[in-house]
Each structure stands twice: as structure tokens, then as C-alpha cells.
Write a protein that holds these residues in place. Structure first.
Motif, short mmCIF file in Angstrom:
data_model
loop_
_atom_site.label_atom_id
_atom_site.label_comp_id
_atom_site.label_asym_id
_atom_site.label_seq_id
_atom_site.Cartn_x
_atom_site.Cartn_y
_atom_site.Cartn_z
N THR A 40 -50.34 32.03 37.96
CA THR A 40 -50.12 30.87 37.09
C THR A 40 -50.97 29.70 37.59
O THR A 40 -50.89 29.33 38.76
CB THR A 40 -48.64 30.45 37.07
OG1 THR A 40 -47.85 31.53 36.60
CG2 THR A 40 -48.44 29.25 36.15
N LEU A 41 -51.77 29.13 36.69
CA LEU A 41 -52.61 27.97 37.01
C LEU A 41 -52.14 26.78 36.20
O LEU A 41 -51.96 26.88 34.98
CB LEU A 41 -54.07 28.26 36.68
CG LEU A 41 -55.05 27.08 36.79
CD1 LEU A 41 -55.23 26.66 38.25
CD2 LEU A 41 -56.40 27.42 36.15
N THR A 42 -51.91 25.65 36.87
CA THR A 42 -51.60 24.42 36.16
C THR A 42 -52.67 23.39 36.47
O THR A 42 -53.14 23.29 37.60
CB THR A 42 -50.22 23.85 36.54
OG1 THR A 42 -50.21 23.47 37.93
CG2 THR A 42 -49.12 24.87 36.29
N ALA A 43 -53.05 22.62 35.44
CA ALA A 43 -54.04 21.55 35.58
C ALA A 43 -53.45 20.29 34.97
O ALA A 43 -53.12 20.27 33.78
CB ALA A 43 -55.34 21.93 34.90
N ILE A 102 -50.41 29.45 41.48
CA ILE A 102 -49.30 30.22 42.04
C ILE A 102 -49.64 31.69 41.93
O ILE A 102 -49.91 32.20 40.83
CB ILE A 102 -47.99 29.92 41.30
CG1 ILE A 102 -47.67 28.42 41.36
CG2 ILE A 102 -46.84 30.73 41.89
CD1 ILE A 102 -46.51 28.01 40.48
N LEU A 103 -49.63 32.37 43.07
CA LEU A 103 -49.85 33.81 43.10
C LEU A 103 -48.49 34.47 43.28
O LEU A 103 -47.81 34.27 44.29
CB LEU A 103 -50.78 34.18 44.26
CG LEU A 103 -52.15 33.49 44.26
CD1 LEU A 103 -52.96 33.90 45.47
CD2 LEU A 103 -52.90 33.81 42.97
N HIS A 104 -48.08 35.24 42.28
CA HIS A 104 -46.78 35.91 42.32
C HIS A 104 -46.89 37.21 43.11
O HIS A 104 -47.93 37.52 43.68
CB HIS A 104 -46.30 36.16 40.89
CG HIS A 104 -46.28 34.93 40.04
ND1 HIS A 104 -45.28 34.00 40.08
CD2 HIS A 104 -47.19 34.47 39.12
CE1 HIS A 104 -45.54 33.02 39.23
NE2 HIS A 104 -46.70 33.28 38.64
N GLY A 105 -45.82 37.95 43.14
CA GLY A 105 -45.84 39.22 43.84
C GLY A 105 -44.83 39.25 44.98
O GLY A 105 -43.94 38.38 45.08
N GLU A 106 -44.99 40.21 45.86
CA GLU A 106 -44.04 40.36 46.96
C GLU A 106 -44.10 39.19 47.94
O GLU A 106 -43.09 38.82 48.54
CB GLU A 106 -44.31 41.67 47.70
CG GLU A 106 -44.05 42.91 46.85
CD GLU A 106 -44.27 44.18 47.64
OE1 GLU A 106 -44.61 44.07 48.85
OE2 GLU A 106 -44.11 45.28 47.08
N GLU A 107 -45.29 38.61 48.11
CA GLU A 107 -45.45 37.45 48.99
C GLU A 107 -46.10 36.32 48.20
O GLU A 107 -47.31 36.10 48.26
CB GLU A 107 -46.30 37.81 50.21
CG GLU A 107 -45.68 38.89 51.09
CD GLU A 107 -46.53 39.19 52.31
OE1 GLU A 107 -47.58 38.52 52.49
OE2 GLU A 107 -46.16 40.09 53.08
N PRO A 108 -45.31 35.57 47.43
CA PRO A 108 -45.85 34.50 46.58
C PRO A 108 -46.58 33.45 47.42
O PRO A 108 -46.19 33.16 48.56
CB PRO A 108 -44.61 33.91 45.91
CG PRO A 108 -43.58 34.99 45.99
CD PRO A 108 -43.86 35.70 47.28
N ARG A 109 -47.66 32.87 46.84
CA ARG A 109 -48.43 31.83 47.52
C ARG A 109 -48.69 30.69 46.54
O ARG A 109 -48.80 30.90 45.33
CB ARG A 109 -49.77 32.37 48.01
CG ARG A 109 -49.69 33.44 49.07
CD ARG A 109 -51.08 33.93 49.43
NE ARG A 109 -51.89 32.86 50.00
CZ ARG A 109 -53.21 32.91 50.14
NH1 ARG A 109 -53.87 33.98 49.72
NH2 ARG A 109 -53.87 31.92 50.69
N LEU A 110 -48.80 29.50 47.09
CA LEU A 110 -49.14 28.32 46.30
C LEU A 110 -50.42 27.72 46.86
O LEU A 110 -50.48 27.35 48.04
CB LEU A 110 -48.01 27.28 46.35
CG LEU A 110 -48.32 25.92 45.70
CD1 LEU A 110 -48.57 26.09 44.21
CD2 LEU A 110 -47.18 24.94 45.94
N LEU A 111 -51.45 27.63 46.03
CA LEU A 111 -52.72 27.01 46.41
C LEU A 111 -52.87 25.71 45.62
O LEU A 111 -52.54 25.66 44.44
CB LEU A 111 -53.89 27.95 46.11
CG LEU A 111 -53.85 29.33 46.76
CD1 LEU A 111 -55.04 30.17 46.30
CD2 LEU A 111 -53.83 29.21 48.28
#
Length: 208
Positions: free
Chosen positions: A161-164, A185-194
Motif C-alpha cells: 500500500t502506497l500513500t501520497a 506499507i509492505l504487508h505479509g508475515e513481517e510487515p514493514r513501513l517505509l
């Protein structure tokens, strides 16, 4: 008599103004003589240091912020590794940058720590990082606020998910300033926020 009074009331009621543009968006230089240039200044003032110039026929210039000196309006643009100000009198806006339910073709978002960039093309959202290379996922939906010319976007892709959001943003690596804040936001087993910034400034090279 009642009809006349109603007509006078309508004339006295201010109309709801439709915005001509919402920043950030793209502009073209206009009204500058062919043998002259448009100065980019360090501050929104005609007396400020000149840090760059724009050609009299320059197009697709991204404006990220508006400033004022007295009654004069100035626009903030990037110049090399810095940002500066040009007179609003010599820039004309594009009206086709932010279309409903679409993304500008030139939109790209990026960040540091870690380095990443993402762009949308051919119905996909592609994340690029120095370590993992390209990760391309199909776009499922593009969400907009519904306001005319509003740049705010949310892009839903498979497990991404990308928000601008329109907001002054720094890449932390230069003195350039951008007009949109980004969250990926990278979803999955280990979510990440960039986190990072977005720009609609077209690129004229093939580098990432």
C-alpha cells in the motif's frame, strides 16, 4: 418585488471558488522574452540571491509550495541540489496532472534509510531497492479524496500500500524540497513501513 429581492440576494452571495490548481503540480514558464531567463532565487524576494534559472520555454516545472512577499506571490521549485523561488507571474499551471482515479505518469516516490523508490506503470506498482532489486505487484485500486485537483492518493497493490499526501517533505540527502509525503506499507508475515517523499517532476533519463 420578491423576485427582485431574490436576485439581489444571489448577487450579494459570494460564489464557491473552484481552485485553479492544488500543489504540488506542474507549470510551464510563460511571459519571459526569448533572449531572457526566469531567475530562481534563494528566498521569495526579488532582491534575494539568484541560485538558478529557467529557460523561457521551460515546461513541466514542479511547484511544491507558494510563498508571499507583500502582495507578490512566489512559487518554490527545485534547482539542482537546492530549492528556490520564482515569481508566480511567469508560470502557468497544467490542468491534467491530477485526474480522478488515476496516477500521474511521472509520479514516483522514494526514501532513504533504507534507500527505496516506487513507481506505477502498466497497471503495476514496482518497488526498487539496492539489495532486493525490483519487486513488481499488480495495482488493485487507486483511491482519491474526490476533491477537484486534489493530489492525495492511496494505491493498493498485492500486499503493498502506497500513500501520497500533499505536505512539504525532505529527502534528508539534499536541500531539495518535495510537495508530497509518502508512506509505503509492505504487508505479509513481517510487515514493514517505509517513509519518504513523492514527486511528479518528469525525469529525462533512464536512471532509477
Amino acid at each position: 418585488m420578491l423576485r427582485t429581492a431574490f436576485a439581489l440576494m444571489l448577487l450579494a452571495t459570494p460564489a464557491l471558488a473552484t481552485p485553479e490548481y492544488i500543489l504540488p503540480t506542474l507549470f510551464d514558464v510563460t511571459g519571459v522574452e526569448a533572449d531572457d531567463v526566469l531567475n530562481i532565487r534563494a528566498e521569495p524576494s526579488a532582491n534575494a540571491e539568484i541560485i538558478g534559472t529557467l529557460a523561457p520555454d521551460a515546461t513541466d516545472i514542479e511547484v511544491v509550495e507558494e510563498g508571499f512577499q507583500g502582495k507578490s506571490s512566489w512559487f518554490r521549485v527545485n534547482a539542482g541540489e537546492r530549492s528556490g523561488w520564482v515569481s508566480q507571474n511567469y508560470l502557468t499551471p497544467h490542468y491534467d496532472v491530477w485526474k480522478q482515479d488515476e496516477l500521474p505518469a511521472s509520479l514516483r516516490c522514494f526514501g532513504t534509510e533504507p534507500f527505496w523508490n516506487v513507481k506505477a506503470e502498466s497497471g503495476n506498482l514496482t518497488l526498487s531497492t539496492p539489495d532486493a532489486g525490483d519487486d513488481t505487484r499488480p495495482i488493485q485500486s487507486i483511491l482519491v479524496s474526490g476533491y477537484y485537483l486534489e493530489p492525495r492518493r492511496a494505491v493498493l497493490a498485492a500486499d503493498m500500500t502506497l500513500t501520497a499526501t500533499p505536505e512539504i517533505c525532505s529527502d534528508g540527502m539534499s536541500d531539495q524540497v518535495y510537495g508530497m509525503d509518502a508512506m509505503l506499507i509492505l504487508h505479509g508475515e513481517e510487515p514493514r513501513l517505509l517513509s519518504g517523499c513523492c514527486t511528479v517532476q518528469p525525469r529525462h533519463d533512464d536512471t532509477d
